[in-house]
Write an enzyme that holds these catalytic residues in place. Structure first.
Site, PDB file in Angstrom:
ATOM      1  CE1 TYR A 280      -3.743   2.234   0.563  1.00  0.00           C
ATOM      2  CE2 TYR A 280      -2.282   3.548   2.037  1.00  0.00           C
ATOM      3  CZ  TYR A 280      -3.539   3.338   1.407  1.00  0.00           C
ATOM      4  OH  TYR A 280      -4.347   4.552   1.495  1.00  0.00           O
TER       5      TYR A 280
ATOM      6  CD1 TRP B  87      -1.577   7.695  -1.021  1.00  0.00           C
ATOM      7  CD2 TRP B  87      -1.509   9.436  -1.998  1.00  0.00           C
ATOM      8  NE1 TRP B  87      -2.773   8.405  -0.663  1.00  0.00           N
ATOM      9  CE2 TRP B  87      -2.810   9.264  -1.606  1.00  0.00           C
ATOM     10  CE3 TRP B  87      -0.997  10.625  -2.969  1.00  0.00           C
ATOM     11  CZ2 TRP B  87      -3.692  10.531  -1.918  1.00  0.00           C
ATOM     12  CZ3 TRP B  87      -2.180  11.597  -3.204  1.00  0.00           C
ATOM     13  CH2 TRP B  87      -3.501  11.556  -2.580  1.00  0.00           C
TER      14      TRP B  87
HETATM   15  N1  LIG Z   1      -2.041   8.571  12.372  1.00  0.00           N
HETATM   16  C1  LIG Z   1      -2.133   8.327  10.966  1.00  0.00           C
HETATM   17  N2  LIG Z   1      -1.811   7.595  10.102  1.00  0.00           N
HETATM   18  C2  LIG Z   1      -2.310   7.716   8.780  1.00  0.00           C
HETATM   19  C3  LIG Z   1      -3.153   8.525   8.404  1.00  0.00           C
HETATM   20  C4  LIG Z   1      -3.800   9.485   9.529  1.00  0.00           C
HETATM   21  O1  LIG Z   1      -4.553  10.406   9.030  1.00  0.00           O
HETATM   22  N3  LIG Z   1      -3.246   9.324  10.594  1.00  0.00           N
HETATM   23  N4  LIG Z   1      -3.591   8.536   6.922  1.00  0.00           N
HETATM   24  C5  LIG Z   1      -3.455   7.312   6.359  1.00  0.00           C
HETATM   25  C6  LIG Z   1      -3.712   7.582   4.949  1.00  0.00           C
HETATM   26  S1  LIG Z   1      -5.060   8.338   4.412  1.00  0.00           S
HETATM   27  C7  LIG Z   1      -2.769   7.310   4.027  1.00  0.00           C
HETATM   28  S2  LIG Z   1      -2.947   7.438   2.194  1.00  0.00           S
HETATM   29  C8  LIG Z   1      -1.472   6.768   4.283  1.00  0.00           C
HETATM   30  C9  LIG Z   1      -0.338   7.096   3.278  1.00  0.00           C
HETATM   31  O2  LIG Z   1       0.746   6.085   3.348  1.00  0.00           O
HETATM   32  P1  LIG Z   1       1.735   5.817   2.225  1.00  0.00           P
HETATM   33  O3  LIG Z   1       1.017   6.347   1.055  1.00  0.00           O
HETATM   34  O4  LIG Z   1       2.468   4.886   2.493  1.00  0.00           O
HETATM   35  O5  LIG Z   1       2.699   7.448   2.572  1.00  0.00           O
HETATM   36  P2  LIG Z   1       3.627   8.128   1.556  1.00  0.00           P
HETATM   37  O6  LIG Z   1       4.401   9.034   2.438  1.00  0.00           O
HETATM   38  O7  LIG Z   1       3.142   8.866   0.426  1.00  0.00           O
HETATM   39  O8  LIG Z   1       4.446   7.029   1.148  1.00  0.00           O
HETATM   40  C10 LIG Z   1       4.915   6.604  -0.186  1.00  0.00           C
HETATM   41  C11 LIG Z   1       6.205   5.999  -0.288  1.00  0.00           C
HETATM   42  O9  LIG Z   1       6.612   6.033  -1.616  1.00  0.00           O
HETATM   43  C12 LIG Z   1       7.937   6.084  -2.097  1.00  0.00           C
HETATM   44  N5  LIG Z   1       8.136   6.505  -3.634  1.00  0.00           N
HETATM   45  C13 LIG Z   1       7.421   7.682  -4.261  1.00  0.00           C
HETATM   46  N6  LIG Z   1       7.774   7.386  -5.459  1.00  0.00           N
HETATM   47  C14 LIG Z   1       8.282   6.202  -5.708  1.00  0.00           C
HETATM   48  C15 LIG Z   1       8.461   5.494  -6.644  1.00  0.00           C
HETATM   49  O10 LIG Z   1       8.507   5.860  -7.991  1.00  0.00           O
HETATM   50  N7  LIG Z   1       9.113   4.072  -6.635  1.00  0.00           N
HETATM   51  C16 LIG Z   1       9.072   3.552  -5.389  1.00  0.00           C
HETATM   52  N8  LIG Z   1       9.528   2.291  -5.102  1.00  0.00           N
HETATM   53  N9  LIG Z   1       8.796   4.214  -4.347  1.00  0.00           N
HETATM   54  C17 LIG Z   1       8.466   5.421  -4.405  1.00  0.00           C
HETATM   55  C18 LIG Z   1       8.134   7.523  -1.372  1.00  0.00           C
HETATM   56  O11 LIG Z   1       9.468   7.782  -0.997  1.00  0.00           O
HETATM   57  C19 LIG Z   1       7.452   7.009   0.020  1.00  0.00           C
HETATM   58  O12 LIG Z   1       8.189   6.540   0.875  1.00  0.00           O
HETATM   59  O13 LIG Z   1      -1.186   7.296   5.574  1.00  0.00           O
HETATM   60  C20 LIG Z   1      -2.104   6.482   6.485  1.00  0.00           C
HETATM   61  N10 LIG Z   1      -1.642   6.805   8.051  1.00  0.00           N
HETATM   62  N1  LIG Z   2      -1.543  18.618   2.196  1.00  0.00           N
HETATM   63  C1  LIG Z   2      -1.997  17.184   2.055  1.00  0.00           C
HETATM   64  N2  LIG Z   2      -3.192  16.936   1.737  1.00  0.00           N
HETATM   65  C2  LIG Z   2      -3.620  15.658   1.717  1.00  0.00           C
HETATM   66  C3  LIG Z   2      -2.952  14.491   2.174  1.00  0.00           C
HETATM   67  C4  LIG Z   2      -1.706  14.972   2.612  1.00  0.00           C
HETATM   68  O1  LIG Z   2      -0.674  14.103   2.921  1.00  0.00           O
HETATM   69  N3  LIG Z   2      -1.212  16.355   2.340  1.00  0.00           N
HETATM   70  N4  LIG Z   2      -3.337  13.179   2.080  1.00  0.00           N
HETATM   71  C5  LIG Z   2      -4.430  13.103   1.310  1.00  0.00           C
HETATM   72  C6  LIG Z   2      -5.229  11.606   1.487  1.00  0.00           C
HETATM   73  S1  LIG Z   2      -4.256  10.224   1.256  1.00  0.00           S
HETATM   74  C7  LIG Z   2      -6.223  11.643   2.096  1.00  0.00           C
HETATM   75  S2  LIG Z   2      -7.013  10.156   2.267  1.00  0.00           S
HETATM   76  C8  LIG Z   2      -7.081  12.890   2.474  1.00  0.00           C
HETATM   77  C9  LIG Z   2      -7.685  12.637   3.751  1.00  0.00           C
HETATM   78  O2  LIG Z   2      -8.751  13.722   4.166  1.00  0.00           O
HETATM   79  P1  LIG Z   2      -9.255  13.925   5.765  1.00  0.00           P
HETATM   80  O3  LIG Z   2      -9.356  12.516   6.360  1.00  0.00           O
HETATM   81  O4  LIG Z   2     -10.468  14.392   5.752  1.00  0.00           O
HETATM   82  O5  LIG Z   2      -8.056  14.593   6.289  1.00  0.00           O
HETATM   83  P2  LIG Z   2      -7.644  14.834   7.811  1.00  0.00           P
HETATM   84  O6  LIG Z   2      -6.671  15.966   7.808  1.00  0.00           O
HETATM   85  O7  LIG Z   2      -7.030  13.320   8.250  1.00  0.00           O
HETATM   86  O8  LIG Z   2      -8.796  15.164   8.781  1.00  0.00           O
HETATM   87  C10 LIG Z   2      -9.581  16.374   8.573  1.00  0.00           C
HETATM   88  C11 LIG Z   2     -10.097  16.725  10.107  1.00  0.00           C
HETATM   89  O9  LIG Z   2     -10.889  15.994  10.707  1.00  0.00           O
HETATM   90  C12 LIG Z   2     -11.007  15.905  11.934  1.00  0.00           C
HETATM   91  N5  LIG Z   2     -11.250  15.053  12.546  1.00  0.00           N
HETATM   92  C13 LIG Z   2     -10.585  13.921  12.952  1.00  0.00           C
HETATM   93  N6  LIG Z   2     -11.336  13.121  13.923  1.00  0.00           N
HETATM   94  C14 LIG Z   2     -12.630  13.730  13.621  1.00  0.00           C
HETATM   95  C15 LIG Z   2     -13.747  13.305  14.576  1.00  0.00           C
HETATM   96  O10 LIG Z   2     -13.960  12.160  15.076  1.00  0.00           O
HETATM   97  N7  LIG Z   2     -15.051  14.067  14.406  1.00  0.00           N
HETATM   98  C16 LIG Z   2     -14.819  15.096  13.601  1.00  0.00           C
HETATM   99  N8  LIG Z   2     -15.957  15.885  13.503  1.00  0.00           N
HETATM  100  N9  LIG Z   2     -13.879  15.458  13.084  1.00  0.00           N
HETATM  101  C17 LIG Z   2     -12.765  14.893  13.150  1.00  0.00           C
HETATM  102  C18 LIG Z   2      -9.574  16.657  12.344  1.00  0.00           C
HETATM  103  O11 LIG Z   2      -9.788  17.793  13.076  1.00  0.00           O
HETATM  104  C19 LIG Z   2      -8.910  16.851  10.947  1.00  0.00           C
HETATM  105  O12 LIG Z   2      -8.088  18.208  10.946  1.00  0.00           O
HETATM  106  O13 LIG Z   2      -6.387  13.842   2.456  1.00  0.00           O
HETATM  107  C20 LIG Z   2      -5.629  14.240   1.320  1.00  0.00           C
HETATM  108  N10 LIG Z   2      -5.044  15.569   1.241  1.00  0.00           N
HETATM  109 MO   LIG Z   3      -5.129   8.725   2.251  1.00  0.00          MO
END
Ligand SMILES: Nc1nc2c(c(=O)[nH]1)N[C@H]1C(S)=C(S)[C@@H](COP(=O)(O)OP(=O)(O)OC[C@H]3O[C@@H](n4cnc5c(=O)[nH]c(N)nc54)[C@H](O)[C@@H]3O)O[C@H]1N2
Ligand SMILES: Nc1nc2c(c(=O)[nH]1)N[C@H]1C(S)=C(S)[C@@H](COP(=O)(O)OP(=O)(O)OC[C@H]3O[C@@H](n4cnc5c(=O)[nH]c(N)nc54)[C@H](O)[C@@H]3O)O[C@H]1N2
Ligand SMILES: [Mo]
Length: 764
Positions: free
Chosen positions: A108, A110
Site C-alpha cells: 500500500y 501513494w
Molecule cells: N496516524 C495516522 N496515520 C495515517 C493517516 C492518518 O490520518 N493518521 N492517514 C493514512 C492515509 S489516509 C494514507 S493514504 C496513508 C499514506 O501512507 P503512504 O502512501 O504509505 O505514505 P507516503 O509517504 O505517500 O509513502 C509513499 C512512499 O513511496 C515512495 N515512493 C515515491 N515514489 C516512488 C517510486 O516511484 N517508486 C518507489 N518504489 N517508491 C516511491 C516514497 O518515497 C514514500 O516513502 O497514511 C495513513 N496513515
Molecule cells: N496537504 C496534504 N493533503 C492531503 C494529504 C496529505 O498528506 N497532505 N493526504 C490526502 C489523503 S491520502 C487523504 S485520504 C485525505 C484525507 O482527508 P481527511 O481524512 O478528511 O483529512 P484529515 O486531515 O485527516 O482530517 C480532517 C479533519 O478531521 C478532523 N477530525 C478527526 N477526527 C474527527 C472526528 O472524530 N470527528 C470530527 N468531526 N472531526 C474529526 C480533524 O480535526 C482533521 O483536521 O487528505 C488528502 N490530502
Molecule cells: Mo489517504
C-alpha cells in the site's frame, strides 16, 4: 544551462531544472492559479542525506538470513547482480517452500504520479506473473466507508463520493451545508495521480457568499478556513454519531421528516427510528448527545430545524471514519439525509469526503474513460487481507478474523515486497509493527530514499524518482493530462522500478512476459495509446502521442461531457434505476449486516473506543488527532524545505489548547513527550485556541526515528501511539483517530533527529 522541464506530482505540475548555484530549481507551471508550496520541496529530490545510491543488504540477512536485526543492523552495499540474485533466490525459495500466497505484495502507498512507472502497478504485474501473491483490500484513507457505503446505497464509496453536487448547484439550491470534520483547504493541495490546477480552494467561501449557511461540527476550528465564515460547533472527537442520531431524534420529535421519501426510497427507517427514540432504553435526544459531544442541545435542535427547513447537504471528512466504528458516522449521515428527503436533488443529500483532494469539487466533469496503466493481469492467489491488518497478518498466521460478514484466515507470510509505500509511516502502533515485522523470512523494498521502511528491509533496491524518468500523469479525479519529462540522470546507481522488476523477472524465467519486448519509452507511448483509444471510444479526441509529449498540460474539461448522478436517476425512477442493494433502496436497516452478527442492522452509537468519554481518559486525558500534513504528502519530502521550515526544534509541531499547555507548564517552542501505553514520541509545542480543550493535534508523516535506548521516537511520528485496531469486524479499517495520550515537558538533553541521515553501513 538546460531549460527547466515539465513534470507532474500528486500536488501539482512544475517546471524543474538546474539552478545557477547548481541546485534544483522548481517553478510552478503557469496554468496553475494557486500552486501548492509543497512543490518547493522537490529541490531536495537529490538530497544525499536521504537518497539511496546503491543496492544494500542488511548484514545479518547477508550472513545467515537472520530475521531479528531488521531496522537495527548496518547495511552492506552490494552490486546490482548480487542483490538481484539474492532477491530472485528468496522469491524462488518462498514459492517452493510455502507457495505464492506466502508472498505479501499488498504494498500500500501513494508512490508518485506517473501512469506507467506507478510502483504498485509494476510490482503487482511482476508478482502476478510470478504466480501471484496475497494482496490487500481497501485503503488507509477510506476503508470503513468503502465497506459500509455499498451496503447502504449499493455504490462504490469513491465513485459515489465523486458524485457530489457542484459548487453552482449548492450555491443555487442548498440552504445549509453542515461539515462533520470540516473541509480544510490544506488537504486540497493533493490529488491521487496529479492535479493540473488548484482552482477549487475558494469554493466554500463562494458558497457562503451565495448565502449558503455553513456549519462546521468538529474539534478543530481551522478545519474550515476562516475566510469561509462557517459557524463552528466544537465537538469532541469521535462523537459525531451521537450528534447525527440526535439530529434525527429532533427531526422526528417535531415531525419534520419526509415520510414520502422514506416510504418510496428507503427500507428499515422504522426500526432505526425505534432505536433513536429509545428502543434500547436510551432515547438519543439532543441532551443525550450534548453530554457525549459537548455540542449544546439547543444548537442540535436549531440545526435540525434548519436542515429540515430547506435543501441541505451533509458533508463528512474521511477522517471521521478513520476511527473506531468509523462505519457508523457515514451510515448515520445517510439515515439523517434520508429523513430530510433531499437525496438525489441538486445541491442536497450527502457529500462524502468534503475537503479531500478534488473529490467533491469535480463539477460533474471527470474523464469518462480509463487512463492507462501498465496492465497487471489476474492474480492467481485469491487471498486478500484488509490493508490495515498488516501487523496482525504477520503475527497470527492461520488464525481466523472477520471481515464484511465473512470468517477468514490469515495466510502465513514468508516474504514481503514493498514498492511505493511507507508502512513505517502509515501504519498504527509502529512498535507493534516493528515486532511483527521480524516474522517473515525476507523483506524486499524498492525506494528512492532511506525511509523507515527501507531501513527495515533486508534487500533495498534504489529506484529513480519521477524527475529521473519519462512518463505522463492523469487522474480519474482530475481533468488534466500532463507529460512528464526526465530532468536528471538517475541518482547514483538507481534504476526504475520497472527495470528492477524486469531484471528479477528475467532471473525467474518470465522476463519477456513482463516487458513484452517493449523499452520503457515504448511502454509509455503504449500506455498513452491505450488511453487515447479508450477516450476515442466515448467520443473524446486526444492528441497523437508526439504532440502530447511536446506540449503543455492538456486541460480535458472542455472535452468532457457533464455526467448525471446515480442517485438522481434513482430518485427520478426508482423502479427503473434501483440501487444495487438487496432491497434496491437506501438501506437504513441492512439485513446483511444484522445477520452477520457483528453489528446492529442500523446506524448506532458504540462507545467502546479510546476517546474523552472513556475511563482510560483518566490516565491519558488528551485526545490526539493525527491529521494530514499541510507541508507535505504524508511522509513524502519530509526532508524538503516546506516541511522542515515548519518544524519546531527539528520536531513535528504538536498543537495544544493554551489551557492544556499551561496546565503542563508548556510554552510555544518547548519540547514535549507525548505518550500512552503503546509508546512515546517527542514533538515541538505550538499552542492554539483553534483546538477544543482536551484535544491535541499533530500531522502524520514525520519520518519515524526510534531511539531504542531511550524507548522514544525522536522526531514526532504519532503512529507510535495510535491504536492498531480495526474499525469493527465489518470493515477492519484503520482507527488512528481514536487515540488518547498524555503530554509532559521533556527536560532532558534532546536526542538528535537522525531520520535524514543515511543508515549505518558496514562490511560483510
Ligand atoms: N496516524 C495516522 N496515520 C495515517 C493517516 C492518518 O490520518 N493518521 N492517514 C493514512 C492515509 S489516509 C494514507 S493514504 C496513508 C499514506 O501512507 P503512504 O502512501 O504509505 O505514505 P507516503 O509517504 O505517500 O509513502 C509513499 C512512499 O513511496 C515512495 N515512493 C515515491 N515514489 C516512488 C517510486 O516511484 N517508486 C518507489 N518504489 N517508491 C516511491 C516514497 O518515497 C514514500 O516513502 O497514511 C495513513 N496513515
Ligand atoms: N496537504 C496534504 N493533503 C492531503 C494529504 C496529505 O498528506 N497532505 N493526504 C490526502 C489523503 S491520502 C487523504 S485520504 C485525505 C484525507 O482527508 P481527511 O481524512 O478528511 O483529512 P484529515 O486531515 O485527516 O482530517 C480532517 C479533519 O478531521 C478532523 N477530525 C478527526 N477526527 C474527527 C472526528 O472524530 N470527528 C470530527 N468531526 N472531526 C474529526 C480533524 O480535526 C482533521 O483536521 O487528505 C488528502 N490530502
Ligand atoms: Mo489517504
Amino acid at each position: 544551462m538546460p531549460e527547466p522541464r515539465l513534470t507532474a506530482t500528486h500536488w501539482g505540475n512544475y517546471l524543474v531544472g538546474t539552478a545557477p548555484d547548481g541546485g534544483i530549481s522548481v517553478r510552478p507551471n503557469g496554468s496553475d492559479p494557486e500552486p501548492s508550496p509543497i512543490g518547493r520541496s522537490l529541490a531536495a529530490a537529490r538530497d544525499p542525506g536521504v537518497r539511496i545510491a546503491r543496492p544494500a543488504v542488511r548484514r545479518g540477512y547477508l550472513r545467515d538470513r537472520d530475521r531479528s536485526g531488521r531496522g537495527r543492523e548496518p547495511f552492506v552495499e552490494v552490486g546490482w547482480d548480487e542483490a538481484l540474485d539474492l532477491a530472485a533466490g528468496a522469491l524462488r525459495g518462498t514459492i517452493a517452500a510455502h507457495g505464492n500466497r506466502a508472498i505479501y505484495g499488498g504494498s500500500y502507498g501513494w508512490a508518485s504520479a506517473g501512469r506507467f512507472h506507478h510502483a504498485q502497478g509494476q510490482l503487482h504485474r511482476f508478482l502476478r506473473l510470478a504466480g501471484g501473491y496475497t494482496d490487500s483490500v481497501d485503503t488507509y484513507s477510506f476503508a470503513a466507508a468503502e465497506v459500509i457505503v455499498p451496503h447502504i446505497i449499493g455504490l462504490n464509496a469513491y465513485y459515489a463520493g465523486k458524485q457530489a453536487p457542484t459548487t453552482a448547484e449548492v450555491a443555487e439550491h442548498c440552504r445549509c451545508l453542515v461539515l462533520f470534520g470540516g473541509a480544510p483547504s490544506r488537504n486540497t493541495q493533493v490529488n491521487p495521480g496529479g492535479i493540473g490546477a488548484h482552482d477549487d480552494r475558494g469554493h466554500l467561501a463562494e458558497l457562503s457568499a451565495a448565502g449558503v449557511e455553513i456549519v462546521h461540527v468538529g474539534p478543530l476550528r481551522d478545519d474550515v478556513d476562516a475566510a469561509v465564515g462557517a459557524r463552528w460547533l466544537p465537538c469532541r472527537p469521535n462523537a459525531d454519531v451521537p450528534v447525527l442520531l440526535a439530529l434525527v431524534h429532533a427531526v422526528l420529535a417535531e415531525n419534520l421528516q419526509d415520510d414520502d421519501f422514506l416510504a418510496r426510497y428507503t427500507v428499515g427507517f422504522d426500526e432505526f427510528a425505534r432505536y433513536v427514540r429509545g428502543g434500547d432504553g436510551v432515547p438519543k435526544t439532543p441532551e443525550w448527545a450534548a453530554g457525549l459531544s459537548g455540542v449544546p442541545a439547543a444548537e442540535i435542535r436549531a440545526l435540525a430545524r434548519k436542515l429540515a427547513s430547506g435543501r441541505s447537504l451533509i458533508g463528512l471528512s474521511y477522517a471521521v471514519q478513520r476511527a473506531r466504528y468509523g462505519e457508523q458516522p457515514y451510515w448515520a449521515a445517510w439515515a439523517l439525509a434520508a429523513a430530510l428527503g433531499y437525496i438525489g436533488l441538486p445541491g442536497g443529500g450527502v457529500q462524502m469526503g468534503s475537503g479531500v483532494g478534488k473529490g467533491t469539487t469535480l463539477q460533474r466533469r471527470v474523464p469518462p474513460f480509463r487512463i492507462g496503466t501498465i496492465p497487471q493481469g489476474p492474480n492467481p492467489v485469491p487471498d486478500t487481507v484488509p490493508v490495515s491488518r498488516i501487523a496482525e497478518l504477520l503475527e497470527r498466521p492461520g488464525e481466523p478474523y472477520r471481515y464484511n460478514g465473512a470468517e477468514r484466515v490469515y495466510p502465513e507470510i514468508d516474504l514481503v515486497y514493498w514498492a511505493g509505500g511507507n508502512p513505517f509511516h502509515h501504519h498504527q502502533d509502529l512498535n507493534r509493527l516493528r515486532r511483527a515485522w521480524t516474522r517473515p523470512g525476507t523483506v524486499i523494498v524498492n525506494e528512492h530514499s532511506w525511509t523507515a521502511t527501507a531501513r527495515h528491509a533486508d534487500i533495498v533496491f534504489p529506484v529513480t524518482t519521477t524527475l529521473e524518468r519519462e512518463d505522463f500523469a492523469g487522474s480519474s479525479s482530475d481533468h488534466w493530462l500532463t507529460p512528464m519529462h526526465r530532468v536528471f540522470e538517475p541518482y547514483g546507481e538507481a534504476r526504475d522500478d520497472h527495470a528492477v522488476l524486469a531484471a528479477l523477472a528475467e532471473r525467474l524465467g518470465f522476463g519477456a512476459a513482463f516487458t513484452e519486448g517493449r523499452s520503457t519509452a515504448e511502454w509509455v507511448e503504449h500506455v498513452w495509446e491505450t488511453t487515447r483509444s479508450d477516450a476515442a471510444a466515448v467520443g473524446v479526441e486526444l492528441p497523437a502521442y508526439r504532440d502530447f509529449r511536446t506540449g503543455p498540460p492538456l486541460d480535458l474539461r472542455p472535452l468532457l461531457p457533464e455526467r448525471d448522478h446515480d442517485l438522481e436517476r434513482f430518485r427520478a425512477a426508482p423502479e427503473r434505476h434501483p440501487l444495487r442493494t438487496p432491497s434496491g433502496r437506501i438501506e437504513i436497516y441492512s439485513h446483511t449486516i444484522a445477520e452477520a452478527g457483528d453489528l446492529l442492522g442500523h446506524p448506532a452509537w458504540y462507545p467502546d473506543r479510546e476517546w474523552l468519554g472513556d475511563p482510560r481518559a483518566e490516565r491519558f486525558p488528551l485526545h490526539l488527532l493525527s491529521n494530514q500534513p499541510a507541508t507535505r504528502l504524508h511522509s513524502q519530502h519530509d526532508n524538503g524545505a516546506t516541511s522542515r521550515d515548519a518544524k519546531i526544534a527539528g520536531r513535528e509541531p504538536l498543537r495544544l489548547h493554551p489551557a492544556d499547555a499551561a496546565e503542563r507548564g508548556l510554552r510555544d517552542g518547548d519540547l514535549a513527550r507525548v505518550f500512552n501505553d503503546r509508546g512515546a514520541f517527542l514533538a515541538g509545542v505550538a499552542t492554539s485556541d483553534a483546538l477544543l480543550p482536551g484535544v491535541a493535534q499533530i500531522a502524520t508523516g514525520a519520518w519515524y526515528d526510534p531511539d531504542d535506548e531511550l524507548g522514544l521516537e525522536r522526531h514526532g511520528n504519532p503512529n507510535v501511539v495510535t491504536p492498531d485496531i480495526g474499525t469493527s469486524p465489518l470493515a477492519q479499517g484503520p482507527s488512528p483517530n481514536s487515540c488518547l495520550v498524555q503530554v509532559e515537558r521533556f527536560d532532558g538533553t534532546p536526542p538528535p533527529v537522525r531520520a535524514f541521515e543515511p543508515p549505518e553501513f558496514g562490511s560483510r
